[in-house]
Write a protein that holds these residues in place. Structure first.
Motif, PDB file in Angstrom:
ATOM      1  N   GLY A 156       4.612  -2.611 -10.710  1.00  0.00           N
ATOM      2  CA  GLY A 156       5.530  -2.771 -11.816  1.00  0.00           C
ATOM      3  C   GLY A 156       4.977  -3.495 -13.014  1.00  0.00           C
ATOM      4  N   GLY A 157       3.772  -3.953 -13.004  1.00  0.00           N
ATOM      5  CA  GLY A 157       3.149  -4.624 -14.136  1.00  0.00           C
ATOM      6  C   GLY A 157       1.737  -4.108 -14.298  1.00  0.00           C
ATOM      7  N   PRO A 158       0.960  -4.721 -15.205  1.00  0.00           N
ATOM      8  CA  PRO A 158      -0.429  -4.282 -15.357  1.00  0.00           C
ATOM      9  C   PRO A 158      -1.173  -4.389 -14.030  1.00  0.00           C
ATOM     10  CG  PRO A 158       0.169  -5.833 -17.080  1.00  0.00           C
ATOM     11  CD  PRO A 158       1.295  -5.821 -16.087  1.00  0.00           C
ATOM     12  N   ALA A 159      -1.934  -3.353 -13.692  1.00  0.00           N
ATOM     13  CA  ALA A 159      -2.660  -3.345 -12.427  1.00  0.00           C
ATOM     14  C   ALA A 159      -3.947  -2.553 -12.566  1.00  0.00           C
ATOM     15  CB  ALA A 159      -1.797  -2.737 -11.327  1.00  0.00           C
ATOM     16  N   LEU A 160      -5.016  -3.116 -12.036  1.00  0.00           N
ATOM     17  CA  LEU A 160      -6.304  -2.441 -11.992  1.00  0.00           C
ATOM     18  C   LEU A 160      -6.711  -2.333 -10.535  1.00  0.00           C
ATOM     19  CD1 LEU A 160      -8.864  -1.281 -13.274  1.00  0.00           C
ATOM     20  CD2 LEU A 160      -9.727  -3.628 -13.423  1.00  0.00           C
ATOM     21  N   PHE A 161      -6.785  -1.100 -10.015  1.00  0.00           N
ATOM     22  CA  PHE A 161      -7.165  -0.840  -8.634  1.00  0.00           C
ATOM     23  C   PHE A 161      -8.536  -0.202  -8.608  1.00  0.00           C
ATOM     24  CE2 PHE A 161      -2.591  -0.978  -8.530  1.00  0.00           C
ATOM     25  CZ  PHE A 161      -2.319  -1.676  -7.368  1.00  0.00           C
ATOM     26  N   VAL A 162      -9.389  -0.697  -7.706  1.00  0.00           N
ATOM     27  CA  VAL A 162     -10.709  -0.115  -7.495  1.00  0.00           C
ATOM     28  C   VAL A 162     -10.830   0.141  -6.004  1.00  0.00           C
ATOM     29  CG1 VAL A 162     -13.196  -0.461  -7.680  1.00  0.00           C
ATOM     30  CG2 VAL A 162     -11.695  -1.356  -9.470  1.00  0.00           C
ATOM     31  N   GLY A 163     -10.893   1.413  -5.631  1.00  0.00           N
ATOM     32  CA  GLY A 163     -11.055   1.740  -4.229  1.00  0.00           C
ATOM     33  C   GLY A 163     -10.232   2.928  -3.797  1.00  0.00           C
ATOM     34  N   THR A 164      -9.952   2.956  -2.500  1.00  0.00           N
ATOM     35  CA  THR A 164      -9.216   4.052  -1.878  1.00  0.00           C
ATOM     36  C   THR A 164      -7.957   3.499  -1.228  1.00  0.00           C
ATOM     37  OG1 THR A 164     -10.342   3.776   0.236  1.00  0.00           O
ATOM     38  CG2 THR A 164     -11.412   5.237  -1.371  1.00  0.00           C
ATOM     39  N   ASP A 165      -7.229   4.343  -0.534  1.00  0.00           N
ATOM     40  CA  ASP A 165      -6.004   3.900   0.152  1.00  0.00           C
ATOM     41  C   ASP A 165      -6.282   2.871   1.246  1.00  0.00           C
ATOM     42  OD1 ASP A 165      -4.556   5.597  -1.446  1.00  0.00           O
ATOM     43  OD2 ASP A 165      -4.324   7.142   0.081  1.00  0.00           O
TER      44      ASP A 165
END
Length: 156
Positions: free
Chosen positions: A7-16
């Motif tokens: 629900g806010g800024p998010a930076l994801f690096v990777g897989t499930d």
């Protein structure tokens, strides 16, 4: 790169199953779960939600996850981290490291013709947990650059 909604800024690096995320969760005081939790805590939903300016590091490793808050972090610090990650990916000339301070470091290595694999070194603050290393499989640079642009745009 991950289906987790914050629900806010998010930076994801990777897989499930293997990822690291830098997030500023945004809770909605109107959400029934938030209202229930506030009632149980004896505070208003707005008090429970707070100002919504607390950053956190979340991680998944082999399907198990955890996370921790980063007290005192301002938007400029995650933005700088994302910009340095973007610069490393855009240069695409070999391994590089993005140091996010004591809590998070990403080591990037070329993986295939258009991808990178990452080793995330996650260290909870104040000895509240043991350090964790998360290794991702190859991730496509184009998708990561798009995610980074969206993340930076959400902070503007």
């Amino acid at each position: 790169m991950s289906p987790i909604a914050v629900g806010g800024p998010a930076l994801f690096v990777g897989t499930d199953t293997d990822s690291v995320a830098l997030v500023r969760p945004a809770l909605d005081p109107a959400d029934p779960g938030v209202r229930r939790a506030a009632e149980q805590a004896g505070v208003t939903p707005e008090e429970l939600v707070g100002p919504g300016d607390t950053w956190a590091v979340l991680y998944e490793h082999g399907g198990d996850g955890d996370g921790f808050e980063l007290p005192g972090v301002r938007d400029a610090e995650p933005a700088d981290f994302a910009e340095r990650l973007r610069a490393g990916l855009a240069a695409a000339d070999g391994p590089f490291t993005v140091d996010g301070g004591a809590a998070l470091r990403l080591d990037a290595s070329p993986a295939g013709p258009d991808g990178y694999a990452f080793t995330a070194h996650v260290t909870p603050p104040d000895d509240s947990g043991k350090p964790v290393t998360v290794e991702t499989g190859p991730l496509p640079c184009a998708a990561l650059l798009t995610d980074l642009d969206a993340f930076l745009g959400s902070l503007a």
